[in-house]
Design an enzyme around this catalytic site. Structure first.
Site, PDB file in Angstrom:
ATOM      1  N   GLU A   1     -12.117  -1.424  19.551  1.00 28.85           N
ATOM      2  CA  GLU A   1     -10.780  -0.979  20.027  1.00 28.85           C
ATOM      3  C   GLU A   1     -10.437   0.409  19.493  1.00 28.85           C
ATOM      4  O   GLU A   1      -9.282   0.703  19.214  1.00 28.85           O
ATOM      5  CB  GLU A   1      -9.683  -1.987  19.645  1.00 28.85           C
ATOM      6  CG  GLU A   1      -9.934  -3.427  20.038  1.00 28.85           C
ATOM      7  CD  GLU A   1     -10.180  -3.623  21.522  1.00 28.85           C
ATOM      8  OE1 GLU A   1      -9.857  -2.724  22.305  1.00 28.85           O
ATOM      9  OE2 GLU A   1     -10.736  -4.684  21.882  1.00 28.85           O
ATOM     10  N   GLY A   2     -11.422   1.257  19.394  1.00 29.37           N
ATOM     11  CA  GLY A   2     -11.224   2.606  18.844  1.00 29.37           C
ATOM     12  C   GLY A   2     -11.537   2.613  17.368  1.00 29.37           C
ATOM     13  O   GLY A   2     -10.874   1.920  16.593  1.00 29.37           O
TER      14      GLY A   2
END
Lengths: 592, 592
Positions: free
Chosen positions: A438-439
């Site tokens: 998620e980053g």
């Protein structure tokens, strides 16, 4: 094998006593009936599920992992996962905070975050299957047509189906402008999706009959950048019952979360439908991503809690050497290692990061609900600003600390921690991915300095500073007010530097990003610890019978201020050090 | 799979150019003929072995692991390990620094450390079998009778046999006073050894025919503390050819180093012989332990080097997004991620810790040889003081950083790093144990503050300070002299505090130990970086053709001083924070 016990007392302390969350939520029309009785009953049930159903499958799930059958493109999850998932979905846990319109229970998002924490303490791998579904639900709820919502949401919300987020391709992870998956318009208004996606959590598995993929792809002649990406919904099984050609092409072999299937997904002209406007896929994707980022922060917190329980449980029983101030357990051959200052330092570091991190995460979670449902638009705006600002902080800091705490716990246990017998080495391996997906946490830091500081011309960060300053002024005689004030000044100084230097040269912001995020996080935790100490202090003055509980809070706050917050000096100095020494290197000098 | 390249150029830079080690070693009679030509030829050969023989077995060794056959009490190592070990022993690598009296080559110990670094970069698990043998060789060389030496040393030195160190038991790791293994005197002067040892590296395996165990045990009526421990040598196979009842009872299942067998060893009245005096086992054990501790530091360094090579190799090829200061690779769809400040920060942090750590480790290694072989007793004493002082620093700091660097490397690689495809997640798992074995890093810190600072009434630490001060005075116009001077003052201030407060209350020293050790290490690295910058600067002035190599050193030193050394402020503050907030907690408050 370790036994996980949900930290219900501490959750209640943070939620109810420190954040006073029930009245805040009750002021939101949708949650007017959300009483403490109801909230606590739900948390009690979630704790039982996590402790009794999910936790016992954590170690066996790691050992068995998932297996792939190339002939049928199918994936087998570890033994017991399917039955446990049925209990999870059957108990209504997938539907907890979802819209009542499509069968959800409409309860607060923050409550869902608290459940997620317990689920991830117990079994991160298993928790990821329903966890990812929420991204799909959010994307469809906010950007899907009514028709798509009706077709997909009821079964996703009930947990009868699960969802995925298909973003990454071999040549692009962070840089989604490089996506190659194509979407060809069809006569019936649908699209034929063709391309390969990688690292797709829950892309294929045997828990449910249908899997709903949310897929980023490019329309014909779309611009060659992130402005040319669109979002599509692509079910594994079509309404006709036909198998859509969206096949799992294999599983990744990973360091951890081995019970969670991480799939290569081949879309071979699979039928899909556009979600949101053409070329607006990035915006829709961030809808999935932002709430997922907060949830990943909770994963880090959950694992840290589980690791602390294991390592403290070990340390209190492990007898080695004598206390330096004289024998403590004179009747035994040695004292428990909790008498040694360095072991205490290790355990307490975990403890204050976990409890402080929990307070920050739940604080942010309450703002999520206010932002969604408060009647006053300006209140919603302020809450949304705080959520935007704090999401990268919660994601990056709680996962960095999740990893640090699990490692600190392993270290307390010495060689025992390194063996598979105690389950803590699995926690280290499992939590490692939370700093990446998620980053990556580096991307979170860039999001904070590059996007969030500038939000509304600095409105979000000013709101946060004003909240802290207001609290400090309102509690002048509370413990640690001076320490929090000093930390806030350091953070403000760093913020001014990043904002002004970053405006002139974005590489300055990039060079400062990671230490700046950590400075932000530690300062936020200092505020949380001051608030917790204020509540504990009042309880002790009022003669609470839970003396150990509240005195531990006071001592933890003391420890945090005296030994953890010191790091702020170094972090501020690193922010101010600027980019020069980073950017001076030529390519061939890295290798020299 | 990654390809390891031994960092020969940097090794030569540190050893030859910075430490000027050849003349220092040539001043030792035993090494009068140790020329640069000889040294470099040996390192070249070691590099080939590490790169071509050991490294290719690292990943497969991890995947296969060791297996145990309960019927025969035998252990099978991964495929290829036995043949590689034969090449290792056959090439004379086990004998490199061993005494010529028993077939060793009598080369410098520091050379052996440099070889060890390469071996551990390539394959830590395989390197551990011969690595542990050195402990046995040292113990027998220094404490064994002539008869025992003649019986065991030639085959241990040639690598025909391997050795172990059997210390830990289920109820005691750090606290050896709790040992229960018994040694019963026999009529023939030998002893019958009975007890269970755990975590015995190389306790059983299929690389060689005989394994020589060095075992801590208690004589009848020995005192019930560390003063009651004696050391015994217990071979797996007796001279008669009979099997000694020293059996492997099983293998540990571990997070990493899966190719290294970690055994439960059951001694069932096994025949052994006393090494050293009765009840002097602890002292003899430290002979094994101290050189092992330095070697573990080199393991951390070796893994960090391997991780840096993998992560930098990935980063220079991985194209994601554009440089914030405009496209760098305009002909490609994106720039390599090495353009991004936060990725550079991550890579450079690894780079300066590795190269600075290498300098500190080799500096210590040269002192080992001086301490062993110099003709002047006062020179020997000074060198030995430095070795004693720096051993816990090298062990703890280089393994902590080995773990940090491997994790930083994994982080640079994002999701790819978390998969098994790139080999870096294995490095993270493998290196994790180095922070624990041969004394956890917390124990190293206690050794530093509790034993080493007090050595000779503070003589060792004064010697170290004087060396740094002398260098600073001799190089007044060298880069970073002011920064090193400031760091030294911080370290001296912390030292005075630890010495004086620790004298009054040992728990104060215990509370300060871990940040103090790190402060010591970063200050030492600052000195090393200043020395490296001085050499590089002179080379550039003299117009060296290796411009990138030397300019990288100058820039690395700048980076270290500007962004890494900042941590000293926080570390000093934590030392001075004292024990109060650590010791305030009651047992029930940890769990509250």
């Amino acid at each position: 094998m370790p036994t996980f016990r949900a930290p219900l007392r501490d959750m209640k302390f943070v939620f109810d006593e420190v954040l006073d969350a029930y009245p805040v939520l009750q002021a939101i029309p949708a949650h007017a009936d959300f009483t403490a009785d109801l909230g606590e009953a739900i948390l009690d049930e979630a704790a039982k599920l996590a402790e009794n159903v999910l936790a016992p499958l954590n170690s066996s799930g790691d050992k068995q992992g998932c297996s792939y059958d190339a002939k049928t493109h199918s994936v087998k999850t570890p033994e017991g996962f399917a039955a446990a998932y049925d209990q999870f979905a059957g108990g209504g846990w997938t539907a907890l905070a979802c819209s009542t319109e499509f069968g959800g229970q409409g309860l607060p998002h923050v409550l869902n975050m608290m459940v997620e924490e317990m689920v991830c303490s117990a079994n991160l791998s298993l928790g990821m299957y329903p966890g990812l579904t929420h991204g799909a639900i959010n994307a469809l709820t906010q950007h899907g047509t009514r028709e798509l919502q009706e077709r997909f949401l009821p079964n996703l919300i009930s947990g009868q189906w699960t969802g995925t987020m298909c973003l990454t391709e071999p040549q692009c992870g962070t840089d989604l402008g490089l996506i190659r998956t194509r979407a060809e318009p069809q006569a019936d208004g649908s699209y034929a999706i063709t391309g390969t996606k990688i690292w797709i959590t829950g892309g294929e598995h045997d828990l449910v009959d249908n899997i709903v993929h949310l897929v980023l792809a490019k329309l014909p002649e779309a611009p060659d950048s992130v402005k040319g990406i669109s979002l599509f919904v692509v079910p594994k099984v079509l309404e006709s019952g036909a198998r859509n050609p969206a096949f799992c092409g294999g599983l990744e072999h990973k360091m951890g979360i081995k019970g969670s299937s991480t799939c290569v997904m081949n879309f071979e002209g699979a039928q899909g439908w556009l979600v949101g406007a053409p070329n607006e896929g990035l915006r829709c994707m961030f809808t999935m991503m932002n709430s997922a980022r907060l949830m990943v922060g909770l994963q880090g917190l959950g694992i840290a809690e589980a690791a602390y329980q294991i390592s403290f449980g070990f340390a209190r029983e492990r007898l080695q050497s004598r206390s330096l101030s004289g024998p403590r357990a004179a009747d035994k051959p040695a004292d428990p290692i909790t008498v040694h200052p360095d072991v205490r330092r290790n355990l307490l570091r975990q403890k204050v990061m976990i409890e402080g991190g929990r307070a920050l995460a739940y604080f942010t979670g309450v703002q999520v609900d206010v932002a969604h449902g408060h009647e006053d638009a300006s209140v919603r705006q302020q809450a949304d600003d705080l959520v935007q600002l704090l999401t990268p902080v919660v994601k990056a800091f709680l996962t960095d600390e999740g990893f640090s705490c699990a490692n600190d716990g392993l270290q307390v246990m010495g060689g025992s921690g390194f063996t598979e017998d105690w389950g803590i080495e699995q926690l280290v391996r499992d939590v490692r991915i939370t700093r990446i997906y998620e980053g990556t946490n580096g991307i979170q830091a860039l999001d904070l300095v590059g996007r969030k500081l500038g939000l509304g011309g600095g409105r979000a960060v000013r709101t946060f500073f004003a909240l802290v300053e207001t609290w400090l002024r309102a509690n002048p005689s509370s413990p640690h007010v001076a320490a929090v004030g000093k930390a806030l000044q350091q953070l403000q100084r760093a913020t001014v530097w990043v904002a002004s230097e970053g405006m002139k040269d974005p590489e300055q912001a990039g060079a400062a990003a990671t230490p700046y995020l950590r400075l932000f996080a530690l300062t936020s935790l200092a505020w949380m610890w001051a608030r917790m100490a204020a509540v504990a202090s009042a309880q002790l003055v009022q003669g609470s019978t839970e003396k150990s509980f509240y005195s531990a809070k006071l001592k933890s706050a003391d420890f945090f201020m005296a030994r953890i917050l010191l790091e702020n000096d170094t972090l501020l100095a690193e922010v101010l050090a600027g980019k020069a020494t980073l950017m001076a290197f030529e390519d061939d000098e890295f290798a020299a």
